[in-house]
Design a protein around this motif. Structure first.
Motif, PDB file in Angstrom:
ATOM      1  N   GLU A   1      -5.042   5.899  -5.004  1.00 60.86           N
ATOM      2  CA  GLU A   1      -6.143   6.482  -4.243  1.00 60.86           C
ATOM      3  C   GLU A   1      -5.623   7.299  -3.066  1.00 60.86           C
ATOM      4  O   GLU A   1      -6.395   7.829  -2.273  1.00 60.86           O
ATOM      5  N   GLY A   2      -4.288   7.401  -2.954  1.00 61.17           N
ATOM      6  CA  GLY A   2      -3.691   8.192  -1.890  1.00 61.17           C
ATOM      7  C   GLY A   2      -3.772   9.677  -2.193  1.00 61.17           C
ATOM      8  O   GLY A   2      -3.928  10.100  -3.340  1.00 61.17           O
ATOM      9  N   VAL A   3      -3.656  10.477  -1.153  1.00 64.02           N
ATOM     10  CA  VAL A   3      -3.639  11.930  -1.300  1.00 64.02           C
ATOM     11  C   VAL A   3      -2.349  12.462  -0.676  1.00 64.02           C
ATOM     12  O   VAL A   3      -1.782  11.851   0.226  1.00 64.02           O
ATOM     13  N   SER A   4      -1.896  13.591  -1.175  1.00 69.56           N
ATOM     14  CA  SER A   4      -0.692  14.192  -0.623  1.00 69.56           C
ATOM     15  C   SER A   4      -0.972  14.718   0.779  1.00 69.56           C
ATOM     16  O   SER A   4      -2.002  15.356   1.033  1.00 69.56           O
ATOM     17  N   LEU A   5      -0.040  14.473   1.705  1.00 73.11           N
ATOM     18  CA  LEU A   5      -0.173  14.946   3.080  1.00 73.11           C
ATOM     19  C   LEU A   5       0.530  16.274   3.302  1.00 73.11           C
ATOM     20  O   LEU A   5       0.529  16.790   4.423  1.00 73.11           O
TER      21      LEU A   5
ATOM     22  N   ARG B   1      -7.333  -3.149  -3.692  1.00 72.16           N
ATOM     23  CA  ARG B   1      -7.056  -2.751  -5.070  1.00 72.16           C
ATOM     24  C   ARG B   1      -5.728  -3.294  -5.583  1.00 72.16           C
ATOM     25  O   ARG B   1      -5.616  -3.669  -6.745  1.00 72.16           O
ATOM     26  N   ASN B   2      -4.704  -3.330  -4.743  1.00 69.98           N
ATOM     27  CA  ASN B   2      -3.429  -3.889  -5.230  1.00 69.98           C
ATOM     28  C   ASN B   2      -3.391  -5.410  -5.105  1.00 69.98           C
ATOM     29  O   ASN B   2      -2.421  -6.040  -5.543  1.00 69.98           O
ATOM     30  N   ARG B   3      -4.434  -6.000  -4.488  1.00 68.34           N
ATOM     31  CA  ARG B   3      -4.644  -7.452  -4.425  1.00 68.34           C
ATOM     32  C   ARG B   3      -3.649  -8.178  -3.516  1.00 68.34           C
ATOM     33  O   ARG B   3      -3.544  -9.394  -3.551  1.00 68.34           O
ATOM     34  N   VAL B   4      -2.908  -7.439  -2.695  1.00 65.97           N
ATOM     35  CA  VAL B   4      -2.024  -8.071  -1.717  1.00 65.97           C
ATOM     36  C   VAL B   4      -2.765  -8.064  -0.381  1.00 65.97           C
ATOM     37  O   VAL B   4      -2.675  -7.120   0.402  1.00 65.97           O
TER      38      VAL B   4
ATOM     39  N   GLU C   1     -15.088  -9.633  -1.315  1.00 68.65           N
ATOM     40  CA  GLU C   1     -15.698 -10.909  -1.682  1.00 68.65           C
ATOM     41  C   GLU C   1     -15.248 -11.364  -3.068  1.00 68.65           C
ATOM     42  O   GLU C   1     -14.954 -12.544  -3.282  1.00 68.65           O
ATOM     43  N   ARG C   2     -15.163 -10.421  -4.009  1.00 67.53           N
ATOM     44  CA  ARG C   2     -14.698 -10.780  -5.356  1.00 67.53           C
ATOM     45  C   ARG C   2     -13.253 -11.255  -5.320  1.00 67.53           C
ATOM     46  O   ARG C   2     -12.878 -12.222  -5.996  1.00 67.53           O
ATOM     47  N   LEU C   3     -12.453 -10.569  -4.519  1.00 69.34           N
ATOM     48  CA  LEU C   3     -11.037 -10.916  -4.448  1.00 69.34           C
ATOM     49  C   LEU C   3     -10.835 -12.286  -3.809  1.00 69.34           C
ATOM     50  O   LEU C   3     -10.030 -13.107  -4.290  1.00 69.34           O
ATOM     51  N   VAL C   4     -11.558 -12.574  -2.743  1.00 67.47           N
ATOM     52  CA  VAL C   4     -11.434 -13.872  -2.072  1.00 67.47           C
ATOM     53  C   VAL C   4     -11.938 -14.989  -2.975  1.00 67.47           C
ATOM     54  O   VAL C   4     -11.338 -16.072  -3.059  1.00 67.47           O
ATOM     55  N   GLU C   5     -13.039 -14.752  -3.684  1.00 66.78           N
ATOM     56  CA  GLU C   5     -13.596 -15.776  -4.573  1.00 66.78           C
ATOM     57  C   GLU C   5     -12.675 -16.081  -5.748  1.00 66.78           C
ATOM     58  O   GLU C   5     -12.673 -17.199  -6.272  1.00 66.78           O
ATOM     59  N   SER C   6     -11.886 -15.097  -6.174  1.00 63.14           N
ATOM     60  CA  SER C   6     -11.013 -15.291  -7.334  1.00 63.14           C
ATOM     61  C   SER C   6      -9.729 -16.015  -6.996  1.00 63.14           C
ATOM     62  O   SER C   6      -8.956 -16.370  -7.893  1.00 63.14           O
ATOM     63  N   ARG C   7      -9.470 -16.268  -5.723  1.00 61.99           N
ATOM     64  CA  ARG C   7      -8.203 -16.879  -5.322  1.00 61.99           C
ATOM     65  C   ARG C   7      -8.215 -18.368  -5.662  1.00 61.99           C
ATOM     66  O   ARG C   7      -9.206 -19.030  -5.582  1.00 61.99           O
TER      67      ARG C   7
ATOM     68  N   SER D   1       0.829  -1.209   0.000  1.00 65.48           N
ATOM     69  CA  SER D   1       0.000   0.000   0.000  1.00 65.48           C
ATOM     70  C   SER D   1       0.860   1.255   0.000  1.00 65.48           C
ATOM     71  O   SER D   1       0.546   2.232  -0.686  1.00 65.48           O
ATOM     72  N   ALA D   2       1.947   1.236   0.770  1.00 63.37           N
ATOM     73  CA  ALA D   2       2.824   2.409   0.821  1.00 63.37           C
ATOM     74  C   ALA D   2       3.513   2.656  -0.513  1.00 63.37           C
ATOM     75  O   ALA D   2       3.765   3.804  -0.890  1.00 63.37           O
ATOM     76  N   LEU D   3       3.820   1.587  -1.259  1.00 63.43           N
ATOM     77  CA  LEU D   3       4.558   1.727  -2.520  1.00 63.43           C
ATOM     78  C   LEU D   3       3.652   1.991  -3.718  1.00 63.43           C
ATOM     79  O   LEU D   3       4.127   2.500  -4.737  1.00 63.43           O
ATOM     80  N   THR D   4       2.387   1.636  -3.622  1.00 60.46           N
ATOM     81  CA  THR D   4       1.482   1.802  -4.761  1.00 60.46           C
ATOM     82  C   THR D   4       0.456   2.900  -4.569  1.00 60.46           C
ATOM     83  O   THR D   4      -0.128   3.379  -5.540  1.00 60.46           O
ATOM     84  N   GLY D   5       0.211   3.289  -3.305  1.00 57.75           N
ATOM     85  CA  GLY D   5      -0.853   4.234  -3.047  1.00 57.75           C
ATOM     86  C   GLY D   5      -2.224   3.611  -3.170  1.00 57.75           C
ATOM     87  O   GLY D   5      -3.228   4.318  -3.299  1.00 57.75           O
TER      88      GLY D   5
END
Length: 537
Positions: free
Chosen positions: A447-451, A240-243, A531-537, A231-235
């Protein structure tokens, strides 16, 4: 040779197989040089090559020892042909050891044609080795002179290949050199197990916070190391990043902070202390140098056979700790060696520390001291916890505030030192903050915003975030919206006011129906994504 017993044929074939192993090991080093961006010097790379050749020599001996058991059934054949079969079978076994795991991976990706090709390719190696060995052994059998014996030839070729690879590896440029003059370098440090509570006793981190901007209400979307770091590396949120879990692979091709900076001409380096963010999971993407080698001899554990053995040992829980985690000080030491090579360039480094809070804070102090000793402008420094200690017992358990509320410190020119920001922000905002400071466009999918507006006192609004943690068998899901925490675990759900009840001892879900309903509505789209992500695993 004509009157040899099957035992003599067997022994001769086993000895000759050593050369096959040397060749295979040497050419695996070629693959390592081409595929790995592990920063090694020439001596270290030479050691990797020699160890690889020796290891594969031993594997070839084992393979030939087994294939040589065919000799009693081949006594009616000439010794040259029988030994050639032994060597061919050993070569096929060596090829299968490399190719069949790749074939299984292709099958998992639903690529049956590629998988089938890799499954049958070892037969080709068997045939090529058999016919070449048969010709050479026939000359030996007939007593004809051979200019150079097989073992000296194999050893010489292996030595030349290993030496060439060591030079190419050790002298490889670390990247960079194309950034614009005046661009700022950046150090991003993420720390496993460092929640806000642990940060209060971290002297180096507190000293940095006193001279920087400290976000006292930063939240990680997951207390697990891999999802938090991704999350920190992709924002992007883990949804959404599926990790979602530590062993989930990083989605290759997903734009990252290091991808952007590499394209801007930065030298990029990653140095990690945890297997949950190792290069084989995709975290090396975008780094011109990436160091995830935990072995006492740098680089050795990237030899394929040893990698499989380590993975099996870690999975079974039998691996010693030094193979599962690298001491934070050693990780800092590897950063220092890389930084020495790029300090005159514009660079971005991600250093991921894992260990006790005391060990990680000492490593952070070493990193900061290294930067203080360097001439030139001070880089932007961002330090964030990648999740606090996880307690999986009871609700909210692993999603307790002590696990998801993490330190976040930003030190950069132009920001007021000692400022403390109370608004809730997220680990996903790190990427956007760094790119904004460097005056670069944000990542399109982020989806991150500048702080930085928060740091300058221009913005104060809280940013809520969904929370996720667990395993494929059971996923914990919830949200934190400044002072309220809502968590679901299976059929159980809980609501806490973490301002008045920081230890989360009083579940308010039975008394605050409207707040629970509001949390569920806010999470509805995130729940569908989960739910979509878990079902696709």
């Amino acid at each position: 040779m004509e009157n040899w017993s099957w035992q003599q044929r067997w022994r001769y074939g086993v000895v000759q197989a050593v050369g096959l192993g040397w060749i295979v090991g040497a050419f695996e080093v070629v693959s390592l040089v081409a595929s790995l961006n592990l920063p090694l010097g020439v001596p270290e790379a030479l050691v990797v090559g020699l160890v690889d050749a020796l290891v594969m020599g031993g594997v070839a001996v084992a393979a030939a020892s087994l294939s040589g058991l065919l000799h009693p059934a081949l006594m009616d054949r000439r010794p040259s042909r029988a030994i050639a079969w032994q060597l061919g079978a050993a070569a096929g076994a060596l090829a299968a050891a490399y190719l069949w795991p790749l074939a299984l991976a292709r099958l998992e990706l639903d690529e049956p044609v590629g998988a089938a090709a890799m499954l049958v390719l070892p037969l080709g190696f068997l045939g090529v080795t058999y016919f070449n060995a048969r010709y050479w052994l026939a000359r030996v059998e007939l007593g004809r002179d051979v200019a150079v014996g097989w073992l000296p030839a194999a050893g010489g070729l292996s030595a030349v290949v290993v030496a060439g690879c060591a030079l190419a590896w050790g002298l490889r440029a670390p990247g960079g050199g194309f950034a614009l003059e005046g661009d700022a370098s950046v150090l991003l440090v993420t720390i496993d197990g460092m929640g806000l509570e642990e940060a209060t006793d971290a002297e180096a981190l507190q000293a940095l916070a006193a001279a920087s901007v400290s976000f006292r209400n930063a939240v990680t979307p997951s207390p697990a190391s891999g999802p938090a770091s991704a999350s920190a590396l992709t924002g992007l949120h883990p949804l959404r990043n599926r990790v979602l879990f530590d062993e989930d692979p990083f989605l290759l091709g997903l734009p990252t902070l290091q991808d952007v900076l590499m394209k801007e001409g930065y030298a990029t380096g990653g140095f990690v202390s945890s297997r949950s963010v190792r290069g084989s999971l995709g975290y090396s993407q975008g780094f011109s140098s990436f160091d995830d080698d935990f072995s006492p001899v740098a680089g050795v554990m990237h030899i394929r056979l040893l990698t499989h053995l380590v993975d099996a040992a870690v999975t079974s829980g039998t691996a010693p700790e030094f193979l599962a985690r690298r001491d934070p000080e050693r990780t800092a030491e590897r950063f220092e060696a890389w930084h020495e090579a790029v300090e005159d360039e514009v660079w971005f480094a991600w250093v991921h520390l894992a260990g006790s809070p005391t060990e990680c804070d000492a490593a952070l102090a070493r990193l900061l001291a290294r930067l203080d000793e360097t001439d030139g402008p001070r880089p932007m420094i961002v330090v964030a916890g990648a999740g606090g200690p996880v307690d999986a017992e009871g609700l909210p358990g692993a999603l307790a505030d002590r696990s998801v509320r993490v330190p976040l410190v930003v030190d950069a020119e132009g920001l007021e030192g000692g400022a403390t920001i109370a608004s809730q922000v997220r680990l996903m905002d790190v990427t956007a903050t760094i790119l904004d400071y460097l005056e670069l466009d944000p990542i399109g999918a982020s989806e991150g915003v500048s702080l930085l507006p928060y740091a300058r006192g221009e913005q104060r609004g809280t940013i809520w975030t969904a929370l996720v943690w667990g395993s494929p068998e059971e996923v914990w899901f919830g949200m934190r919206n400044n002072g309220l925490k809502y968590v679901e675990r299976g059929e159980h759900a809980g609501l806490w006011n973490v301002v008045d009840d920081p230890d989360e001892q009083h579940d308010l879900s039975d008394f605050q129906d409207e707040a629970v309903s509001s949390a569920k509505r806010l999470l509805s789209s995130e729940r569908a994504a989960l739910e979509r992500l878990v079902e696709s695993r």
